[in-house]
Write an enzyme that holds these catalytic residues in place. Sequence first.
Site, PDB file in Angstrom:
ATOM      1  N   CYS A   1      40.822  51.581  47.818  1.00  0.00           N
ATOM      2  CA  CYS A   1      42.100  51.971  47.551  1.00  0.00           C
ATOM      3  C   CYS A   1      42.386  52.257  46.087  1.00  0.00           C
ATOM      4  CB  CYS A   1      43.286  51.645  48.318  1.00  0.00           C
ATOM      5  SG  CYS A   1      44.901  52.342  48.047  1.00  0.00           S
TER       6      CYS A   1
ATOM      7  N   HIS B   1      42.551  57.071  55.919  1.00  0.00           N
ATOM      8  CA  HIS B   1      43.182  56.490  54.775  1.00  0.00           C
ATOM      9  C   HIS B   1      44.326  57.208  54.209  1.00  0.00           C
ATOM     10  CE1 HIS B   1      42.695  53.632  51.434  1.00  0.00           C
ATOM     11  NE2 HIS B   1      43.440  54.329  50.935  1.00  0.00           N
ATOM     12  N   GLU B   2      44.276  58.138  53.840  1.00  0.00           N
ATOM     13  CA  GLU B   2      45.391  58.946  53.143  1.00  0.00           C
ATOM     14  C   GLU B   2      46.489  59.424  53.987  1.00  0.00           C
ATOM     15  OE1 GLU B   2      45.206  59.019  50.248  1.00  0.00           O
ATOM     16  OE2 GLU B   2      42.989  58.656  49.852  1.00  0.00           O
TER      17      GLU B   2
ATOM     18  N   HIS C   1      48.899  56.212  53.914  1.00  0.00           N
ATOM     19  CA  HIS C   1      49.765  56.165  52.971  1.00  0.00           C
ATOM     20  C   HIS C   1      51.218  56.888  53.041  1.00  0.00           C
ATOM     21  CE1 HIS C   1      47.726  53.942  49.675  1.00  0.00           C
ATOM     22  NE2 HIS C   1      46.445  54.919  49.777  1.00  0.00           N
TER      23      HIS C   1
HETATM   24 ZN   LIG Z   1      44.895  54.191  49.210  1.00  0.00          ZN
END
Ligand SMILES: [Zn+2]
Length: 175
Positions: free
Chosen positions: A93, A135-136, A139
């Site tokens: 990240c 993953h995004e 967030h």
């Molecule tokens: Zn990240």
Amino acid sequence: MAIRRILLLGDPALRQVSTPVSDVAAAASVIDDLRDTLHEFQRTHGFGRGISAVQIGALSRVIYIEFEGAPYVLINPAFDHLSAETFELWDDCFSFPGLLVRVKRSCEVGLSFLDQTGNRQTLQASGAFSELLQHEMDHLDGILAVDRALDRNAFCLREERTRQPTCASPESPTR
Ligand SMILES: [Zn+2]
């Protein structure tokens, strides 16, 4: 357009749930900044494929990705589908660039989102693109890869991975 500072692990803003974008045109400056900031990260780190608006301190549901040469702007993205079949990988990240985390992600995903002109689009992804999207997307809900660590052995510093074959698996990170 501007290169923005990327928030680092420990910054409470990274734990916030981002807000849906109501005016797509007004998101243009955030998108420009995400692109510039991603390019600067690529220049200084030699890798980097995706960034979420929260990482530059903008709490709106916007993701910017460059994958296999193609740019993707995802506004208000939502999963239509997450495959039950999963795979493991070493994730990383921009917000903790020295740390690798072993996580499990769905092999395939489907997403709906608005593009920069406000049109609804869909996207199907598998493998590396799939895990990048997951993953995004995390967030946007204040979730970080460290939250998904598989167990106590699921952490490896990037500088250590060359000494530890178990950290250097082929699907290693190129966030
Ligand atoms: Zn990240």
